[in-house]
Design an enzyme around this catalytic site. Structure first.
Site, short mmCIF file in Angstrom:
data_model
loop_
_atom_site.label_atom_id
_atom_site.label_comp_id
_atom_site.label_asym_id
_atom_site.label_seq_id
_atom_site.Cartn_x
_atom_site.Cartn_y
_atom_site.Cartn_z
N GLU A 265 0.83 -1.21 0.00
CA GLU A 265 0.00 0.00 0.00
C GLU A 265 0.87 1.26 0.00
OE1 GLU A 265 -3.53 1.96 2.82
OE2 GLU A 265 -2.01 0.64 3.71
N LYS B 106 -9.89 2.41 -1.63
CA LYS B 106 -10.00 1.95 -0.25
C LYS B 106 -11.25 2.50 0.43
CE LYS B 106 -7.08 1.79 3.94
NZ LYS B 106 -5.80 2.28 4.50
N CYS C 298 -5.35 -2.90 3.43
CA CYS C 298 -4.90 -2.66 4.80
C CYS C 298 -6.01 -2.61 5.85
CB CYS C 298 -4.06 -1.38 4.83
SG CYS C 298 -3.00 -1.21 6.29
#
Length: 257
Positions: A43, A113, A148
């Protein structure tokens, strides 16, 4: 059919300028493709996952040089590339965006995300959350994308499961201070969804935060097929995507939801 995968656990320490890291990452990715059908990066590795202001300064669009370089590399090497995530500018907004590129060089999957880290950090203040669940056909089969902090929200993975995902690929910048959470949650997401989990974390320090590494490949039974250490490395494994279907057939617990 077995699929060879490689997770590039890249060092994005603040001591290395992004102008040097990008060509180095491209070369490491090229080297990783020599024995892989799919390569995955971490990421926000260009500036470092916790250097959100640095990422903002380096943000670019999908037609910018970063994505184009990886598209060209995928086509040159005939390899699937998950280029990790980067700070994407679109419609006057900033996103934490992961890109999966097919061997043709075309973008096969784009994921922004959904869960922005807002606990004492600027990500949730500077970036815009995505809203779509993304599942892509890849060598792993039906593949859900996550990033994440999403790992802490099992309902996202259930939604990907409902879209027929049998594997999850995740780019991450998970800190060393909470790395035991990372290890437990990766196995939990694999077990509860009877799916493959490929999770590529970064290493290095940005803004006083040390990333924890321990990238991992987890099978649908929750077994750790391969796990990296705490330094820069390429984690490799040969996996059988069909194992997810086998597990769901032999122990059909998902039918009882």
């Amino acid at each position: 059919m077995a699929v060879n995968v490689a997770l590039l656990q890249l060092n994005s320490d603040a001591a290395e300028p992004a102008a040097e890291r990008v060509p180095r990452a491209l070369e490491l990715t090229r080297l990783a493709t020599s024995e892989a059908d799919l390569v995955v990066l971490p990421e926000m590795w260009v500036a470092g996952a916790f250097d959100v202001y640095g990422s903002k300064d380096l943000a670019q669009g999908l037609s910018g040089p970063l994505v184009n370089s990886f598209r060209g590399l995928a086509a040159d090497t005939n390899t699937w590339l998950h280029m990790g995530s980067f700070a994407e500018t679109a419609d006057h907004k900033l996103y934490n965006t992961s890109v999966l590129i097919a061997p043709t060089g075309e973008i096969a999957g784009l994921y922004r995300k959904r869960h922005l880290f807002g606990i004492g950090g600027p990500e949730a203040e500077l970036l815009t959350a995505g809203h779509e669940f993304v599942v892509v056909d890849s060598p792993l089969g039906s593949t859900g994308l996550a990033t994440c902090y999403d790992l802490r929200f099992p309902e996202q993975f259930r939604s990907l499961l409902d879209l027929d995902a049998t594997a999850f690929v995740m780019a991450s910048g998970w800190p060393e201070s909470r790395i035991t959470h990372w290890q437990v949650l990766l196995r939990a997401r694999a077990i509860e969804n009877q799916s493959w989990v490929l999770a590529c974390n970064g290493v290095g320090q940005q803004c006083g935060v040390e990333l924890g590494g321990r990238s991992a490949i987890i099978d649908p039974l929750g077994n750790v097929v391969a796990e990296a250490g705490s330094g820069e490395e390429v984690l490799r494994a040969s996996i059988d995507p069909a194992l997810a279907h086998t597990c769901r057939t032999e122990f059909p617990c998902l039918q009882d939801r």
